[in-house]
Design an enzyme around this catalytic site. Structure first.
Site, PDB file in Angstrom:
ATOM      1  N   SER A 138       0.862  -1.174   0.000  1.00 41.48           N
ATOM      2  CA  SER A 138       0.000   0.000   0.000  1.00 41.48           C
ATOM      3  C   SER A 138       0.904   1.231   0.000  1.00 41.48           C
ATOM      4  CB  SER A 138      -0.896   0.014   1.241  1.00 41.48           C
ATOM      5  OG  SER A 138      -1.611   1.231   1.303  1.00 41.48           O
ATOM      6  N   LYS A 164      -1.417  -1.151  -4.267  1.00 42.45           N
ATOM      7  CA  LYS A 164      -2.520  -0.246  -3.920  1.00 42.45           C
ATOM      8  C   LYS A 164      -1.956   1.160  -3.879  1.00 42.45           C
ATOM      9  CE  LYS A 164      -4.822   0.721   0.511  1.00 42.45           C
ATOM     10  NZ  LYS A 164      -5.437   0.061   1.692  1.00 42.45           N
ATOM     11  N   LYS A 166      -2.986   5.377  -3.305  1.00 48.63           N
ATOM     12  CA  LYS A 166      -3.995   6.290  -2.775  1.00 48.63           C
ATOM     13  C   LYS A 166      -4.384   7.272  -3.875  1.00 48.63           C
ATOM     14  CE  LYS A 166      -3.735   4.799   1.556  1.00 48.63           C
ATOM     15  NZ  LYS A 166      -4.863   4.288   2.356  1.00 48.63           N
ATOM     16  N   ASP A 191      -7.249   3.413  -3.309  1.00 41.10           N
ATOM     17  CA  ASP A 191      -7.906   3.673  -2.023  1.00 41.10           C
ATOM     18  C   ASP A 191      -8.099   5.182  -1.902  1.00 41.10           C
ATOM     19  OD1 ASP A 191      -8.803   3.827   0.592  1.00 41.10           O
ATOM     20  OD2 ASP A 191      -7.090   2.778   1.486  1.00 41.10           O
ATOM     21  N   GLU A 216     -11.225   1.270  -3.018  1.00 45.65           N
ATOM     22  CA  GLU A 216     -11.475   1.155  -1.578  1.00 45.65           C
ATOM     23  C   GLU A 216     -12.014   2.484  -1.044  1.00 45.65           C
ATOM     24  OE1 GLU A 216      -8.008  -0.409   0.389  1.00 45.65           O
ATOM     25  OE2 GLU A 216      -8.703   0.170   2.384  1.00 45.65           O
ATOM     26  N   ASP A 241     -13.786   0.045   3.769  1.00 50.48           N
ATOM     27  CA  ASP A 241     -12.794   0.039   4.853  1.00 50.48           C
ATOM     28  C   ASP A 241     -13.396   0.816   6.029  1.00 50.48           C
ATOM     29  OD1 ASP A 241     -10.640   0.484   6.560  1.00 50.48           O
ATOM     30  OD2 ASP A 241      -9.279   1.282   5.069  1.00 50.48           O
ATOM     31  N   LYS A 265      -9.960  -5.151   9.126  1.00 55.02           N
ATOM     32  CA  LYS A 265      -8.894  -4.755  10.055  1.00 55.02           C
ATOM     33  C   LYS A 265      -9.411  -5.109  11.442  1.00 55.02           C
ATOM     34  CE  LYS A 265      -7.228  -0.838   7.288  1.00 55.02           C
ATOM     35  NZ  LYS A 265      -7.078   0.623   7.197  1.00 55.02           N
ATOM     36  N   GLY A 293      -4.218  -2.946   6.714  1.00 57.10           N
ATOM     37  CA  GLY A 293      -3.142  -2.646   7.652  1.00 57.10           C
ATOM     38  C   GLY A 293      -3.299  -1.265   8.251  1.00 57.10           C
TER      39      GLY A 293
HETATM   40  O1  OSB Z   1      -6.854   3.205   4.389  1.00 59.89           O
HETATM   41  O2  OSB Z   1      -6.046   1.241   4.462  1.00 59.89           O
HETATM   42  C1  OSB Z   1      -5.995   2.434   4.785  1.00 59.89           C
HETATM   43  C2  OSB Z   1      -2.727   3.171   6.612  1.00 59.89           C
HETATM   44  C3  OSB Z   1      -3.205   3.902   7.667  1.00 59.89           C
HETATM   45  C4  OSB Z   1      -4.545   4.169   7.761  1.00 59.89           C
HETATM   46  C5  OSB Z   1      -5.423   3.703   6.794  1.00 59.89           C
HETATM   47  C6  OSB Z   1      -4.959   2.944   5.732  1.00 59.89           C
HETATM   48  C7  OSB Z   1      -3.580   2.696   5.629  1.00 59.89           C
HETATM   49  C8  OSB Z   1      -2.964   1.967   4.529  1.00 59.89           C
HETATM   50  C9  OSB Z   1      -1.617   1.317   4.751  1.00 59.89           C
HETATM   51  O3  OSB Z   1      -3.453   1.902   3.427  1.00 59.89           O
HETATM   52  C10 OSB Z   1      -1.729  -0.081   5.267  1.00 59.89           C
HETATM   53  C11 OSB Z   1      -0.415  -0.638   5.749  1.00 59.89           C
HETATM   54  O4  OSB Z   1       0.508  -0.773   4.942  1.00 59.89           O
HETATM   55  O5  OSB Z   1      -0.303  -0.964   6.956  1.00 59.89           O
HETATM   56 MG    MG Z   2      -8.217   2.031   3.308  1.00 64.33          MG
END
Ligand code: OSB
Ligand code: MG
Length: 374
Positions: A138, A164, A166, A191, A216, A241, A265, A293
């Site tokens: 991510s 993934k 953002k 995401d 996402e 999420d 999560k 995560g």
């Molecule tokens: O939206 O999934 C999310 C990290 C912090 C808060 C929200 C998110 C995320 C990530 C990274 O996308 C996930 C990771 O690598 O731990």
């Molecule tokens: Mg997310």
């Protein structure tokens, strides 16, 4: 066998991420969190990790609300209680509204403790069957497209099984077009962390041509209804999420057709038992789940690895190697990704020990809370 607790120690930790992580609502670089240590009368120790951030940009919880909930509300509820199974912790905390990350920090530690007492890996205690789990990367927002493409190339080379990225208004369709041009075949998803509204439907339809695995959380963090409208208008599968706090939310989302995929999560939903129930419900309804995560340190990461060993975790999780996040992780051995997979530990409990020297380096303070009857 029953779990009889002696005391619980809360360790306040501060760790710095190697790479600042930027999303549509801000940057995280400092990880301010708790390691929860539950100690049983037979000396067995279980570990959990709190996943709330210092500021409430992802959900309403913060490190400080976690501290208050643990010390003033949740830990007192453990006093004088014995447990025969960690699922009872979920029931015990049910009368307390929300604050699911605080609950999960204790609950997940109890699962580790339970599995260690039983002499089985946490995965087995949870009903997981996979020996290895598939993982993806991510990536946060980057200042330039070039910087993002470079990072993607690096992680694809390392073997991560999906990417993934953002997105947010102004950094979406053209960005994805560039990524697809450079990586036509990489399993790719986006995401939005709630950066869009229903007014953006026509714009989000433009993502349909890029063969994305999913989008996402495009809409509001407290919405389930508008996502159903959006899902009917776009080809890209919607994954929820932030909108999902519980099994009940998942039932609502599936009945309304708000998404085709769920990001699980355990911290966001109140613990591993709730996560397991969501997994089972989705499996029964033909909805794929994957493990998200929270930029966890090693203890939280270990819990994610075991959770992702359950059969319906069909898509690669946001679970990277320790070295992707931190210069030095608090566990021994470190989490290692090989060919885009992580081996699920076979030792009892989470199967990673605390690396004492590293742990001490990042520990800010500790509070011990007695919960024994005697
Ligand atoms: O939206 O999934 C999310 C990290 C912090 C808060 C929200 C998110 C995320 C990530 C990274 O996308 C996930 C990771 O690598 O731990
Ligand atoms: Mg997310």
């Amino acid at each position: 066998m029953s779990i009889q607790l002696e005391y619980v120690a809360l360790h306040r930790m501060n760790m710095t991420l190697k790479d600042p992580f930027m999303t549509s609502f801000g940057i995280v670089q400092e990880k301010d969190f708790f390691i929860v240590e539950v100690v049983a009368d037979d000396g067995t120790i279980g570990y959990g990790e709190s996943v709330a951030f210092a500021a409430p940009w992802y959900t309403e919880e913060t490190t400080e609300t976690t501290k208050h909930m643990l010390l003033d509300i949740l830990l007192p509820m453990l006093r004088g209680r014995t447990f025969s199974h960690p699922r009872e912790v979920r029931k015990l905390f049910e009368p307390i509204r929300r604050n699911r990350m605080a609950k999960a920090a204790i609950e997940s530690a109890m699962w580790d403790l339970y599995a260690k007492q039983q002499g089985i890996p946490l995965a087995e205690a949870l009903g997981g069957t996979k020996k290895t789990i598939d993982v993806g990367i991510s990536l946060g927002l980057e200042p330039t497209v070039e910087a993002l493409l470079e990072k993607i190339a690096m992680y694809v080379t390392k073997g991560y099984k999906r990417v993934k990225i953002k997105i947010k208004p102004g950094m979406d369709v053209e960005l994805v077009r560039e990524v697809r041009r450079a990586f036509p075949d990489v399993p790719l998803m986006v995401d939005a962390n709630s950066a869009y509204t229903l007014g953006d439907i026509a714009h989000l339809q433009k993502l349909d041509e890029f063969n994305l695995l999913m989008i996402e959380q495009p809409l509001a963090s407290d919405d389930i209804i508008d996502h159903a409208t959006l899902q009917r208008k776009i080809e890209t599968p919607v994954c929820l999420d932030e909108s999902i706090y519980s099994l009940t939310d998942v039932e609502t989302a599936i009945r309304l057709g708000s998404c085709k995929i769920i990001n699980v999560k355990s911290g966001r939903v109140g613990g591993l038992e709730e996560a397991r129930l969501i997994h089972d419900y989705c499996e029964k309804h033909g909805v794929a789940v994957w493990c998200g995560g929270m930029l966890e340190a090693g203890v939280g990461r270990a819990h994610n690895i075991h959770l992702a060993s359950l059969s319906n975790f069909m898509l690669p999780g946001d679970i990277g190697s320790s070295s992707r996040y931190f210069a030095n992780d608090i566990i021994d051995p470190k989490v290692v990704v090989r060919n885009g997979t992580i081996e699920v530990p076979t030792e009892p409990g989470i199967g990673y020990a605390i690396d004492r020297a590293v742990f001490e380096q990042y520990r800010q303070e500790s509070i011990t809370f007695s919960v024994s009857t005697s």
